[in-house]
Design an enzyme around this catalytic site. Structure first.
Site, mmCIF file in Angstrom:
data_model
loop_
_atom_site.group_PDB
_atom_site.id
_atom_site.type_symbol
_atom_site.label_atom_id
_atom_site.label_comp_id
_atom_site.label_asym_id
_atom_site.label_seq_id
_atom_site.Cartn_x
_atom_site.Cartn_y
_atom_site.Cartn_z
ATOM 1 N N LYS A 14 52.339 50.825 25.111
ATOM 2 C CA LYS A 14 53.419 51.459 25.875
ATOM 3 C C LYS A 14 54.767 50.778 25.605
ATOM 4 O O LYS A 14 55.759 51.449 25.370
ATOM 5 C CB LYS A 14 53.124 51.395 27.384
ATOM 6 C CG LYS A 14 51.841 52.122 27.792
ATOM 7 C CD LYS A 14 51.653 52.135 29.312
ATOM 8 C CE LYS A 14 51.375 50.787 29.916
ATOM 9 N NZ LYS A 14 50.046 50.231 29.635
ATOM 10 N N ARG A 89 50.876 53.609 38.502
ATOM 11 C CA ARG A 89 49.556 53.077 38.174
ATOM 12 C C ARG A 89 48.507 53.463 39.204
ATOM 13 O O ARG A 89 47.360 53.034 39.094
ATOM 14 C CB ARG A 89 49.630 51.550 38.098
ATOM 15 C CG ARG A 89 49.625 50.995 36.675
ATOM 16 C CD ARG A 89 49.666 49.475 36.778
ATOM 17 N NE ARG A 89 49.219 48.810 35.594
ATOM 18 C CZ ARG A 89 50.010 48.427 34.594
ATOM 19 N NH1 ARG A 89 51.276 48.704 34.612
ATOM 20 N NH2 ARG A 89 49.505 47.775 33.576
ATOM 21 N N ARG A 128 47.959 39.440 21.393
ATOM 22 C CA ARG A 128 49.266 39.309 22.035
ATOM 23 C C ARG A 128 49.342 38.007 22.840
ATOM 24 O O ARG A 128 50.387 37.358 22.880
ATOM 25 C CB ARG A 128 49.520 40.526 22.942
ATOM 26 C CG ARG A 128 50.912 40.541 23.552
ATOM 27 C CD ARG A 128 51.228 41.856 24.242
ATOM 28 N NE ARG A 128 50.530 42.013 25.505
ATOM 29 C CZ ARG A 128 50.570 43.107 26.268
ATOM 30 N NH1 ARG A 128 51.267 44.156 25.870
ATOM 31 N NH2 ARG A 128 49.905 43.176 27.399
ATOM 32 N N ARG A 146 41.512 43.860 34.200
ATOM 33 C CA ARG A 146 42.628 44.815 34.083
ATOM 34 C C ARG A 146 42.136 46.152 33.554
ATOM 35 O O ARG A 146 42.586 47.207 34.000
ATOM 36 C CB ARG A 146 43.716 44.240 33.170
ATOM 37 C CG ARG A 146 44.546 43.187 33.889
ATOM 38 C CD ARG A 146 45.217 42.242 32.933
ATOM 39 N NE ARG A 146 46.167 42.874 32.056
ATOM 40 C CZ ARG A 146 46.577 42.338 30.902
ATOM 41 N NH1 ARG A 146 46.089 41.167 30.507
ATOM 42 N NH2 ARG A 146 47.456 42.956 30.165
HETATM 43 P P1 ADP Z 1 49.756 45.760 30.662
HETATM 44 O O1 ADP Z 1 49.961 47.241 30.706
HETATM 45 O O2 ADP Z 1 49.706 45.220 29.282
HETATM 46 O O3 ADP Z 1 48.608 45.293 31.519
HETATM 47 P P2 ADP Z 1 52.198 45.310 32.195
HETATM 48 O O4 ADP Z 1 53.230 44.400 31.653
HETATM 49 O O5 ADP Z 1 52.520 46.750 32.305
HETATM 50 O O6 ADP Z 1 50.960 45.024 31.271
HETATM 51 O O7 ADP Z 1 51.722 44.812 33.653
HETATM 52 C C1 ADP Z 1 51.293 43.502 33.891
HETATM 53 C C2 ADP Z 1 50.735 43.378 35.308
HETATM 54 O O8 ADP Z 1 51.756 43.691 36.285
HETATM 55 C C3 ADP Z 1 49.593 44.336 35.660
HETATM 56 O O9 ADP Z 1 48.332 43.825 35.250
HETATM 57 C C4 ADP Z 1 49.716 44.413 37.192
HETATM 58 O O10 ADP Z 1 49.159 43.287 37.807
HETATM 59 C C5 ADP Z 1 51.216 44.360 37.419
HETATM 60 N N1 ADP Z 1 51.792 45.727 37.486
HETATM 61 C C6 ADP Z 1 52.578 46.314 36.538
HETATM 62 N N2 ADP Z 1 52.913 47.566 36.905
HETATM 63 C C7 ADP Z 1 52.323 47.794 38.109
HETATM 64 C C8 ADP Z 1 52.249 48.895 38.999
HETATM 65 N N3 ADP Z 1 52.865 50.056 38.719
HETATM 66 N N4 ADP Z 1 51.533 48.764 40.146
HETATM 67 C C9 ADP Z 1 50.921 47.635 40.439
HETATM 68 N N5 ADP Z 1 50.922 46.542 39.643
HETATM 69 C C10 ADP Z 1 51.606 46.605 38.484
#
Ligand code: ADP
Length: 191
Positions: A14, A89, A128, A146
């Site tokens: 993404k 999410r 990564r 995750r």
């Molecule tokens: P990735 O998609 O690689 O897991 P992100 O950088 O998008 O990484 O997100 C890292 C972490 O931040 C997620 O594992 C979660 O804990 C938190 N997070 C990100 N976006 C949200 C969201 N929309 N709602 C809840 N937690 C979030």
């Protein structure tokens, strides 16, 4: 306005694709993960709270995430459009985003979902982790959690967009440029 939701499991690409889409379409990029990490680095109250969830591979609670996202979006009154990356999410977040878009007299144009198999996701995330130093990318148990959270809590949000005829799946395995072109073709079709 062109408002995109970039969707997909952790490690699906993404962030990489969002950067390219921002350049091409001049959209404001809002990545909830990036905003949380900036807060963690700055040791803000929000950062401390977010860290307690992120380190375990859990989602930050909806209310906290939604409030943060809205206040970031409010900073861009003149945006030509947004690219939401890592948000929504959960279905609850998707509903909140729709309400927010309506309050700005606009709507989500399309949800672009990157499709990547689990084995490839784990490989990419561990890779990564070596380069970025992100703690949540270095522990296989956290990575698995995750992915499980994605399957259980995030993937169902697709349904919300399918019902509105806005869901669009794209193969996320292959060359970055080919995936980008596939995304652009879908955006042109949705415009
Ligand atoms: P990735 O998609 O690689 O897991 P992100 O950088 O998008 O990484 O997100 C890292 C972490 O931040 C997620 O594992 C979660 O804990 C938190 N997070 C990100 N976006 C949200 C969201 N929309 N709602 C809840 N937690 C979030």
């Amino acid at each position: 306005m062109l408002n995109l939701v970039l969707f997909g499991p952790p490690g699906s690409g993404k962030g990489t694709q969002a950067e390219k889409l921002v350049q091409k379409y001049g959209l404001v990029h809002l990545s909830t993960g990036d905003i949380f990490r900036a807060n963690i680095k700055g040791e803000t109250d929000l950062g401390k709270l977010a860290k307690s969830y992120i380190d375990k591979g859990q989602l930050v609670p909806d209310e906290v995430t939604i409030d943060m996202l809205q206040s970031e979006a409010d900073k861009h009154a003149d945006a030509k459009g947004f690219i939401f990356d890592g948000f929504p999410r959960t279905t609850f977040q998707a509903e909140a985003l729709d309400k927010y878009m309506t309050s700005r007299n606009t709507a989500i144009s399309v949800m672009l979902a990157l499709d990547v198999n689990e084995e490839e996701l784990k490989r990419r995330l561990l890779e990564r982790g070596k380069l970025s130093g992100r703690p949540d990318d270095q522990n296989p148990d956290v990575i698995q959690n995750r992915i499980d959270v994605y399957n259980r809590e995030t993937a169902p949000a697709k349904e919300f967009y399918t019902q509105q005829n806005k869901y669009c799946g794209v193969n996320g395995v292959g060359a970055i440029e080919d995936i980008f072109n596939a995304l652009c073709a879908e955006i042109e079709a949705a415009k």
